[in-house]
Write a protein that holds these residues in place. Structure first.
Motif, PDB file in Angstrom:
ATOM      1  N   TRP A 188      32.866  23.371 -19.416  1.00 40.70           N
ATOM      2  CA  TRP A 188      32.101  22.155 -19.689  1.00 40.70           C
ATOM      3  C   TRP A 188      30.698  22.260 -19.115  1.00 40.70           C
ATOM      4  CZ3 TRP A 188      34.410  18.140 -22.416  1.00 40.70           C
ATOM      5  CH2 TRP A 188      35.793  18.231 -22.578  1.00 40.70           C
ATOM      6  N   GLN A 189      29.762  21.571 -19.761  1.00 42.96           N
ATOM      7  CA  GLN A 189      28.432  21.437 -19.183  1.00 42.96           C
ATOM      8  C   GLN A 189      28.541  20.734 -17.836  1.00 42.96           C
ATOM      9  OE1 GLN A 189      26.589  19.190 -22.498  1.00 42.96           O
ATOM     10  NE2 GLN A 189      24.806  20.470 -22.112  1.00 42.96           N
ATOM     11  N   LYS A 190      27.876  21.269 -16.843  1.00 44.18           N
ATOM     12  CA  LYS A 190      27.865  20.590 -15.548  1.00 44.18           C
ATOM     13  C   LYS A 190      26.822  19.482 -15.526  1.00 44.18           C
ATOM     14  CE  LYS A 190      27.848  21.527 -10.589  1.00 44.18           C
ATOM     15  NZ  LYS A 190      27.765  22.585  -9.545  1.00 44.18           N
ATOM     16  N   TYR A 191      25.749  19.668 -16.312  1.00 42.97           N
ATOM     17  CA  TYR A 191      24.663  18.687 -16.352  1.00 42.97           C
ATOM     18  C   TYR A 191      24.388  18.277 -17.802  1.00 42.97           C
ATOM     19  CZ  TYR A 191      23.973  20.884 -11.790  1.00 42.97           C
ATOM     20  OH  TYR A 191      24.167  21.401 -10.535  1.00 42.97           O
ATOM     21  N   PRO A 192      25.243  17.443 -18.392  1.00 44.17           N
ATOM     22  CA  PRO A 192      25.004  17.004 -19.773  1.00 44.17           C
ATOM     23  C   PRO A 192      23.758  16.129 -19.869  1.00 44.17           C
ATOM     24  CG  PRO A 192      26.818  15.775 -18.801  1.00 44.17           C
ATOM     25  CD  PRO A 192      26.466  16.853 -17.824  1.00 44.17           C
ATOM     26  N   ASP A 193      23.257  15.964 -21.091  1.00 43.70           N
ATOM     27  CA  ASP A 193      22.052  15.160 -21.303  1.00 43.70           C
ATOM     28  C   ASP A 193      22.254  13.729 -20.809  1.00 43.70           C
ATOM     29  OD1 ASP A 193      20.846  17.335 -22.479  1.00 43.70           O
ATOM     30  OD2 ASP A 193      21.402  16.744 -24.516  1.00 43.70           O
ATOM     31  N   SER A 194      21.188  13.154 -20.282  1.00 45.65           N
ATOM     32  CA  SER A 194      21.258  11.791 -19.741  1.00 45.65           C
ATOM     33  C   SER A 194      20.827  10.744 -20.755  1.00 45.65           C
ATOM     34  CB  SER A 194      20.373  11.679 -18.496  1.00 45.65           C
ATOM     35  OG  SER A 194      19.026  12.001 -18.818  1.00 45.65           O
ATOM     36  N   TYR A 195      20.566  11.157 -22.000  1.00 43.34           N
ATOM     37  CA  TYR A 195      20.143  10.208 -23.028  1.00 43.34           C
ATOM     38  C   TYR A 195      21.184  10.153 -24.146  1.00 43.34           C
ATOM     39  CZ  TYR A 195      18.558  14.626 -25.098  1.00 43.34           C
ATOM     40  OH  TYR A 195      18.500  15.910 -25.569  1.00 43.34           O
ATOM     41  N   ILE A 196      21.191   9.021 -24.859  1.00 42.07           N
ATOM     42  CA  ILE A 196      22.159   8.831 -25.939  1.00 42.07           C
ATOM     43  C   ILE A 196      21.599   9.385 -27.248  1.00 42.07           C
ATOM     44  CG2 ILE A 196      23.318   6.862 -24.877  1.00 42.07           C
ATOM     45  CD1 ILE A 196      21.602   5.015 -26.570  1.00 42.07           C
ATOM     46  N   GLN A 197      22.483   9.731 -28.168  1.00 41.30           N
ATOM     47  CA  GLN A 197      22.083  10.318 -29.446  1.00 41.30           C
ATOM     48  C   GLN A 197      23.169  10.069 -30.486  1.00 41.30           C
ATOM     49  OE1 GLN A 197      21.805  14.699 -28.578  1.00 41.30           O
ATOM     50  NE2 GLN A 197      22.402  13.979 -26.555  1.00 41.30           N
ATOM     51  N   ASN A 198      22.766  10.090 -31.764  1.00 37.15           N
ATOM     52  CA  ASN A 198      23.779   9.895 -32.796  1.00 37.15           C
ATOM     53  C   ASN A 198      24.593  11.177 -32.963  1.00 37.15           C
ATOM     54  OD1 ASN A 198      22.410  11.659 -34.613  1.00 37.15           O
ATOM     55  ND2 ASN A 198      21.179   9.959 -35.407  1.00 37.15           N
ATOM     56  N   LEU A 199      25.610  11.126 -33.806  1.00 39.28           N
ATOM     57  CA  LEU A 199      26.547  12.247 -33.886  1.00 39.28           C
ATOM     58  C   LEU A 199      25.873  13.530 -34.359  1.00 39.28           C
ATOM     59  CD1 LEU A 199      29.432  13.271 -33.602  1.00 39.28           C
ATOM     60  CD2 LEU A 199      29.859  12.536 -35.957  1.00 39.28           C
ATOM     61  N   LYS A 200      25.022  13.429 -35.382  1.00 35.04           N
ATOM     62  CA  LYS A 200      24.355  14.636 -35.886  1.00 35.04           C
ATOM     63  C   LYS A 200      23.484  15.261 -34.806  1.00 35.04           C
ATOM     64  CE  LYS A 200      21.430  16.450 -39.580  1.00 35.04           C
ATOM     65  NZ  LYS A 200      20.686  17.311 -38.633  1.00 35.04           N
ATOM     66  N   MET A 201      22.755  14.425 -34.078  1.00 33.36           N
ATOM     67  CA  MET A 201      21.921  14.936 -32.990  1.00 33.36           C
ATOM     68  C   MET A 201      22.788  15.602 -31.922  1.00 33.36           C
ATOM     69  SD  MET A 201      19.378  11.639 -32.671  1.00 33.36           S
ATOM     70  CE  MET A 201      18.675  12.180 -31.121  1.00 33.36           C
ATOM     71  N   ALA A 202      23.936  14.994 -31.647  1.00 35.23           N
ATOM     72  CA  ALA A 202      24.836  15.537 -30.624  1.00 35.23           C
ATOM     73  C   ALA A 202      25.391  16.899 -31.044  1.00 35.23           C
ATOM     74  CB  ALA A 202      25.974  14.558 -30.364  1.00 35.23           C
ATOM     75  N   VAL A 203      25.772  17.010 -32.320  1.00 32.57           N
ATOM     76  CA  VAL A 203      26.279  18.289 -32.833  1.00 32.57           C
ATOM     77  C   VAL A 203      25.211  19.369 -32.709  1.00 32.57           C
ATOM     78  CG1 VAL A 203      27.015  19.515 -34.909  1.00 32.57           C
ATOM     79  CG2 VAL A 203      27.964  17.263 -34.396  1.00 32.57           C
ATOM     80  N   ASP A 204      23.992  19.035 -33.137  1.00 29.90           N
ATOM     81  CA  ASP A 204      22.889  20.000 -33.071  1.00 29.90           C
ATOM     82  C   ASP A 204      22.563  20.365 -31.625  1.00 29.90           C
ATOM     83  OD1 ASP A 204      22.723  19.960 -35.806  1.00 29.90           O
ATOM     84  OD2 ASP A 204      21.051  18.540 -35.882  1.00 29.90           O
ATOM     85  N   ARG A 205      22.676  19.388 -30.742  1.00 26.63           N
ATOM     86  CA  ARG A 205      22.378  19.647 -29.331  1.00 26.63           C
ATOM     87  C   ARG A 205      23.345  20.676 -28.753  1.00 26.63           C
ATOM     88  NH1 ARG A 205      20.630  21.504 -25.475  1.00 26.63           N
ATOM     89  NH2 ARG A 205      20.585  20.570 -23.396  1.00 26.63           N
ATOM     90  N   CYS A 206      24.622  20.504 -29.039  1.00 30.89           N
ATOM     91  CA  CYS A 206      25.604  21.449 -28.507  1.00 30.89           C
ATOM     92  C   CYS A 206      25.404  22.843 -29.091  1.00 30.89           C
ATOM     93  CB  CYS A 206      27.021  20.952 -28.790  1.00 30.89           C
ATOM     94  SG  CYS A 206      27.499  19.503 -27.812  1.00 30.89           S
TER      95      CYS A 206
END
Length: 208
Positions: free
Chosen positions: A96-114
């Motif tokens: 798992w990421q130890k330091y995940p992003d601190s901002y919210i995002q929609n699902l597509k943004m989240a998929v692209d982020r990972c």
């Protein structure tokens, strides 16, 4: 094959029987050597001796099989083991990421982020959004205490079976499941598979 050759000694022996016997013996020797190599490689991986495991592979005779993918998988596992920004869940074979992003995002943004995470070569270990079951286990295990995340709702990769515009999210405080539109904005924590079983499965597919 040995029984068939033995039978040929007494009847209808083909003219190339000596060559067949020599070929069989060569194959047997190669098989025994391969089994010894794979056993040693598994022991090295189980002992987290990743550098030695990669060295072992480099000494294998090239037989037409591209072993670079296997070497990279072990290198990635070694990287995960030593990384300061990754938390291992050895019981489930996840990282798992130890330091995940601190901002919210929609699902597509989240998929692209990972998908964009570059801390590990992604050929063998693909970062992704966890399933709802993985996320539930995360928030109810001692692994989550090692991750620095914000309290709130987190995306899972699981789409609702009835409403395809909705995905399941998990509330971090209550560990409860809720459906939400994919256009909503939530937190995300990325995960990747980090199990030696992946390497063993890869080994089983090799043809030497």
């Amino acid at each position: 094959a040995e029984l068939e050759i033995e039978r040929w000694k007494n009847e209808n022996a083909p003219p190339n029987l000596p060559e067949l016997k020599e070929h069989l013996q060569t194959k047997k020797t190669a098989f025994v050597l391969q089994e010894k190599r794979l056993k040693r490689l598994r022991l090295l991986i189980d002992s987290n001796k990743f550098a030695e495991a990669r060295s072992e592979i480099s000494q294998w005779k090239k037989t037409g099989e591209d072993l670079s993918g296997l070497s990279e998988m072990i290198l990635n596992l070694e990287h995960i083991e030593k990384s300061d920004d990754i938390v291992l869940d050895l019981k489930r074979g996840l990282a798992w990421q130890k330091y995940p992003d601190s901002y919210i995002q929609n699902l597509k943004m989240a998929v692209d982020r990972c998908k964009s995470i570059q801390s590990i070569p992604r050929k063998s270990f693909n970062w992704r959004i966890p399933s709802k079951d993985e996320l539930l286990l995360f928030f109810t295990s001692n692994i989550e205490s090692k991750v620095q995340y914000n309290s709130g709702s987190y995306w899972s990769s699981t789409t609702d079976k009835v409403w395809s515009d909705y995905n399941w999210i998990v509330e971090s405080k209550s560990s409860s499941l809720v459906r939400t539109l994919k256009d909503d904005y939530k937190f995300v924590i990325c995960v990747t598979d980090a199990s030696s079983e992946m390497i063993y499965h890869y080994l089983d597919t090799l043809k030497f």
